[in-house]
Design an enzyme around this catalytic site. Structure first.
Site, PDB file in Angstrom:
ATOM      1  N   SER A  20       4.603   7.982  10.168  1.00  0.00           N
ATOM      2  CA  SER A  20       4.567   8.792  11.382  1.00  0.00           C
ATOM      3  C   SER A  20       4.423   7.936  12.629  1.00  0.00           C
ATOM      4  CB  SER A  20       3.409   9.788  11.307  1.00  0.00           C
ATOM      5  OG  SER A  20       2.168   9.106  11.419  1.00  0.00           O
ATOM      6  N   LYS A  53       0.881  -1.163   0.000  1.00  0.00           N
ATOM      7  CA  LYS A  53       0.000   0.000   0.000  1.00  0.00           C
ATOM      8  C   LYS A  53       0.918   1.213   0.000  1.00  0.00           C
ATOM      9  CE  LYS A  53      -1.797   2.969   2.221  1.00  0.00           C
ATOM     10  NZ  LYS A  53      -1.739   4.477   2.067  1.00  0.00           N
ATOM     11  N   ALA A  79       1.912   5.366  -0.983  1.00  0.00           N
ATOM     12  CA  ALA A  79       1.306   6.654  -0.654  1.00  0.00           C
ATOM     13  C   ALA A  79       0.467   7.179  -1.814  1.00  0.00           C
ATOM     14  CB  ALA A  79       2.383   7.671  -0.294  1.00  0.00           C
ATOM     15  N   GLU A  80      -0.724   7.653  -1.489  1.00  0.00           N
ATOM     16  CA  GLU A  80      -1.631   8.182  -2.512  1.00  0.00           C
ATOM     17  C   GLU A  80      -1.127   9.497  -3.096  1.00  0.00           C
ATOM     18  OE1 GLU A  80      -3.321   5.070  -0.486  1.00  0.00           O
ATOM     19  OE2 GLU A  80      -2.702   6.953   0.487  1.00  0.00           O
ATOM     20  N   CYS A 122      13.312  11.479   7.440  1.00  0.00           N
ATOM     21  CA  CYS A 122      13.312  11.141   8.864  1.00  0.00           C
ATOM     22  C   CYS A 122      14.712  11.136   9.448  1.00  0.00           C
ATOM     23  CB  CYS A 122      12.634   9.794   9.086  1.00  0.00           C
ATOM     24  SG  CYS A 122      13.290   8.480   8.047  1.00  0.00           S
ATOM     25  N   GLU A 164       9.512   1.746  11.018  1.00  0.00           N
ATOM     26  CA  GLU A 164      10.507   2.809  10.848  1.00  0.00           C
ATOM     27  C   GLU A 164       9.736   4.112  10.888  1.00  0.00           C
ATOM     28  OE1 GLU A 164      12.132   5.786   9.498  1.00  0.00           O
ATOM     29  OE2 GLU A 164      12.359   4.825   7.541  1.00  0.00           O
ATOM     30  N   LEU A 165       9.846   4.819  12.015  1.00  0.00           N
ATOM     31  CA  LEU A 165       8.980   5.969  12.269  1.00  0.00           C
ATOM     32  C   LEU A 165       9.767   7.274  12.190  1.00  0.00           C
ATOM     33  CD1 LEU A 165       6.924   4.321  15.155  1.00  0.00           C
ATOM     34  CD2 LEU A 165       6.521   4.239  12.690  1.00  0.00           C
ATOM     35  N   GLU A 221       9.074  16.921  15.496  1.00  0.00           N
ATOM     36  CA  GLU A 221       9.786  16.681  14.245  1.00  0.00           C
ATOM     37  C   GLU A 221       9.336  17.689  13.185  1.00  0.00           C
ATOM     38  OE1 GLU A 221      10.677  13.037  11.098  1.00  0.00           O
ATOM     39  OE2 GLU A 221       8.865  12.976  12.339  1.00  0.00           O
TER      40      GLU A 221
END
Length: 476
Positions: A231, A178, A180-181, A286, A252-253, A380
């Protein structure tokens, strides 16, 4: 101006591209102008169930394909990806905003990642354990965990998708991605390069309403592994959902990378490296260096040198002279500008330049003399914002750097062996670069600690994430 025709992709299910059947559609926009590029059709509940059904069927076949063949197929897909770099890079710049040079580099990085995983497929080893009994053998086997549900973001859509695609497919898993749109076309073009070399259903690509997709995929008994980059709030939600269904998950945030600049650092070299790294992709990374803790003895010179970021050429990513493009969306633009305003109100001193009025642009900004309780020290930025704070001792710098919920990447500039040893042992991050920028390469693990997630991607550790272990004790 790009000559590449932009069209939103369809969904890839069972080896075929087909239109999404959800009643809702999303408009994809060019961040440099704010103008619409095309409408994206999303996956319906029926589309999701079909994807799950076909990924299960594909896994039963793909898991039995020898590692050397999996490697060869992936390498042919990588060759297609390299051949299509220019077209994919143009799509990426149109929909995401980064400069064309950065988009080309991202294509190359994605190809390198998948190629490394392809080669690693031939090096998944078990082991033989000395047996306790005569006429017996004890062995450990590695085998693919099963169908994977993967979720990738918009900031580096190719690289962060490639980390998941390469590892899962090389390990013998099927994967439902899935993506990213906001950035659908570039990822679809990359996935198509792989799909042309793989059996139908090994890789599937979806776009949809995030909550609907995550619920359907993670709750399904078909999916055995979840991997997510994004996120912290969404990561927490997916971790809870995965735990409810006893699914392994790699997270992985976010990151808020500290940079410790000691008194013996070469200021010109340090600033040159960090300006490149900080404002790459308009700071939407990030692992971007963000919180600069600088020895008080060189702090003034450092801030003056960093202020040269005002000379960065900001504009549309397609323009050859552009050094930094827009942020990805109006929402991101507003969030970054709000964080700057709140931090200035708290006492930070801004050093910024002018930017184009049209599009989603934010000026590359240094916030100097930042109070430790200013919002930018804990939130952040995920944009072209850096903050600088002086320190009087290395212990103080390490303590202030660790006073943050994030722990993804960190940077240190010094020639002192004592300082390198202290920071490497005490700085709470998953990756540390000393006198350089390299914290993410295909052959090394990448992951964070604290609120930056858990588990690793890339390296042998990244491959292990898609493998299960079986012990066998055989008595003749």
């Amino acid at each position: 101006m790009s000559t590449v025709l932009y069209r939103c992709p369809e969904l890839l299910i069972g080896g075929e591209w087909r239109p999404g059947r959800h009643e809702q559609r999303l408009v994809v926009r060019n961040p440099a102008t704010g103008e619409p590029l095309d409408e994206l059709r999303l996956a319906s509940a029926d589309d999701l169930q079909l994807a799950l059904q076909t990924t299960q069927q594909a896994f039963e076949h793909w898991r039995q394909v020898p590692a050397h063949e999996r490697c060869a197929r992936l390498e042919r897909g990588v060759a297609r990806l390299r051949e299509n770099t220019e077209r994919i890079a143009h799509l990426l710049t149109l929909e995401q905003g980064k400069t064309l040079a950065e988009a080309r580099m991202e294509c190359a990085m994605a190809a390198d990642l998948i190629k490394w995983y392809a080669e690693e497929a031939r090096r998944v080893y078990g082991r033989v354990i000395p047996a306790r009994l005569p006429n017996s053998r004890m062995e450990v086997f590695k085998f693919p965990v099963g169908p994977v549900a993967a979720f990738s973001p918009w900031n580096f859509p190719l690289v962060l998708s490639a980390r998941k695609l390469g590892g899962a497919i090389a390990a013998g898993c099927s994967i439902v991605l899935k993506a990213a749109e906001e950035t659908p076309a570039s990822v679809a073009a990359m996935v198509d390069c792989l799909n042309q070399e793989l059996p139908p259903g090994v890789v599937q690509l979806l776009y949809g309403v995030p909550a609907e997709v995550s619920q359907a995929l993670i709750a399904s008994p078909v999916v055995r592994k979840v991997t997510f980059t994004g996120s912290v709030p969404v990561g927490r939600h997916l971790a809870e959902l995965s735990a409810r269904h006893l699914k392994r998950i790699t997270l992985e945030l976010g990151g808020h990378a500290p940079v410790i600049v000691c008194g013996d650092a070469d200021i010109a070299r340090t600033v040159n490296l960090m300006v490149q790294h900080k404002f790459r992709n308009a700071g939407q990374a990030c692992l971007a260096p963000t919180r600069f803790f600088v020895d008080r003895r060189i702090y003034g010179d450092f801030v003056d040198a960093f202020g040269a970021t005002q000379a960065l050429r900001v504009g549309a990513g397609m323009a050859a002279e552009t050094q930094m493009g827009p942020v990805a969306s109006a929402r991101r633009q507003a969030a970054v500008q709000d964080l700057i305003a709140r931090s200035v109100a708290a006492g930070a001193r801004p050093v910024a330049s002018a930017v184009p009025e049209a599009g989603y642009f934010v000026a590359p900004t240094l916030l100097a003399d930042v109070p430790l309780d200013a919002p930018v020290m804990s939130e952040e930025p995920f944009g072209p914002v850096a903050c600088a704070v002086p320190f009087d001792s290395l212990d103080q710098a390490i303590a202030q750097a660790n006073h943050n919920p994030y722990g993804l990447a960190g940077y240190l500039f010094t020639d002192s062996a004592k300082a390198i040893l202290a920071v490497s042992e005490r700085l709470e991050v998953g990756s540390l670069a000393v006198n350089g920028m390299g914290v993410s390469v295909p052959e090394a693990p990448f992951g964070g600690v604290k609120d930056s997630g858990y588990g690793s991607e890339s390296g042998t550790e990244g491959m292990e994430a898609f493998l299960d272990t079986k012990f066998m004790h055989y008595v003749a």
